[in-house]
Design a protein around this motif. Sequence first.
Motif, short mmCIF file in Angstrom:
data_model
loop_
_atom_site.label_atom_id
_atom_site.label_comp_id
_atom_site.label_asym_id
_atom_site.label_seq_id
_atom_site.Cartn_x
_atom_site.Cartn_y
_atom_site.Cartn_z
N ASN A 225 11.01 9.51 -6.17
CA ASN A 225 11.86 8.83 -5.20
C ASN A 225 12.10 7.36 -5.57
O ASN A 225 12.67 6.62 -4.80
N LEU A 226 11.68 6.97 -6.75
CA LEU A 226 11.95 5.62 -7.26
C LEU A 226 12.96 5.73 -8.40
O LEU A 226 12.82 6.58 -9.27
N PRO A 227 13.97 4.88 -8.40
CA PRO A 227 14.96 4.95 -9.48
C PRO A 227 14.31 4.61 -10.83
O PRO A 227 13.42 3.77 -10.91
N LYS A 228 14.74 5.30 -11.87
CA LYS A 228 14.27 5.09 -13.24
C LYS A 228 12.76 5.31 -13.40
O LYS A 228 12.15 4.77 -14.32
N GLY B 207 3.43 12.37 -0.59
CA GLY B 207 4.40 12.62 -1.66
C GLY B 207 5.16 11.37 -2.08
O GLY B 207 6.28 11.46 -2.55
N GLN B 208 4.54 10.21 -1.91
CA GLN B 208 5.20 8.95 -2.23
C GLN B 208 4.26 8.03 -3.00
O GLN B 208 3.05 8.18 -2.95
N SER B 209 4.86 7.07 -3.68
CA SER B 209 4.05 6.03 -4.29
C SER B 209 3.72 5.01 -3.21
O SER B 209 4.38 4.94 -2.18
N ILE B 210 2.73 4.18 -3.45
CA ILE B 210 2.38 3.13 -2.49
C ILE B 210 3.54 2.16 -2.31
O ILE B 210 3.72 1.58 -1.24
N LEU B 211 4.37 2.02 -3.33
CA LEU B 211 5.51 1.09 -3.27
C LEU B 211 6.56 1.56 -2.27
O LEU B 211 7.30 0.75 -1.70
N VAL B 212 6.63 2.86 -2.04
CA VAL B 212 7.57 3.42 -1.05
C VAL B 212 6.85 3.63 0.28
O VAL B 212 7.38 3.31 1.34
N TYR B 213 5.64 4.15 0.23
CA TYR B 213 4.89 4.51 1.43
C TYR B 213 4.57 3.28 2.29
O TYR B 213 4.80 3.29 3.50
N ARG B 214 4.03 2.25 1.68
CA ARG B 214 3.67 1.01 2.39
C ARG B 214 3.93 -0.17 1.46
O ARG B 214 3.00 -0.75 0.90
N LEU C 257 -3.60 3.75 -0.24
CA LEU C 257 -3.47 4.28 -1.61
C LEU C 257 -3.81 5.76 -1.64
O LEU C 257 -3.22 6.52 -2.41
N ALA C 258 -4.77 6.17 -0.84
CA ALA C 258 -5.14 7.59 -0.78
C ALA C 258 -4.13 8.39 0.04
O ALA C 258 -3.88 9.56 -0.24
N GLU C 259 -3.54 7.77 1.06
CA GLU C 259 -2.58 8.46 1.91
C GLU C 259 -1.23 8.68 1.22
O GLU C 259 -0.56 9.69 1.47
N ALA C 260 -0.82 7.75 0.36
CA ALA C 260 0.51 7.80 -0.25
C ALA C 260 0.77 9.11 -1.02
O ALA C 260 1.78 9.76 -0.79
N PRO C 261 -0.12 9.53 -1.93
CA PRO C 261 0.14 10.79 -2.65
C PRO C 261 0.19 12.00 -1.71
O PRO C 261 0.96 12.93 -1.93
#
Length: 186
Positions: free
Chosen positions: A26-29, A171-178, A164-168
């Motif tokens: 869900n992150l470009p590139k 289904g997201q990276s920490i950069l998208v999740y929080r 950090l544990a919740e993000a995966p």
Amino acid sequence: VEEEVKGLTHYLSKQAKLQDVICATNLPKFHIIFSGVVPPNPAELLGSRQFKDMIRVVRDVYDYIIIDCGLKFELLTVNALAAADYCIIPVQAHFLASEGIPEVLELVRSVQAKFNPTLKIAGILITMYQSKPQLCESIRESVVDVYGAKINVFPHPIEYSIKLAEAPAAGQSILVYRPKNPAAAS
């Protein structure tokens, strides 16, 4: 029934083409290759140039290629180091984790001597760091004191956060999740 995600195992065993194992995120590139349902068969890695060839093929497509693998002397780790330009040595901000640095350095030296003389250590990255407990800071200082003259110790440790544990799991990276979480900033 959900379709099985093809991964590194499928590519190394010639069950899938490289383009079939590279997955968008869900992150470009930003793309990822999963390991597969089971880890790669050591026999498929032993003496194989396939892993190094895979990196060579995608090297011009990406600015960075990050190979996340264990710190033990395993075939996947050796192959990753043999294919890499640089390695980052992650160290949890815990006493016992910092005690394992010499073994990791020996592994890197062994790969440099036998497979990849141009491999460089980009640095040691302190992870699971908590700014409040004095223990974490004393571990960071100890790593800098012992290794900092010869090896870069990244100045900004990766902060510990349950996010950090919740993000995966989401289904997201920490950069998208929080994205505003201190761990994302670090």
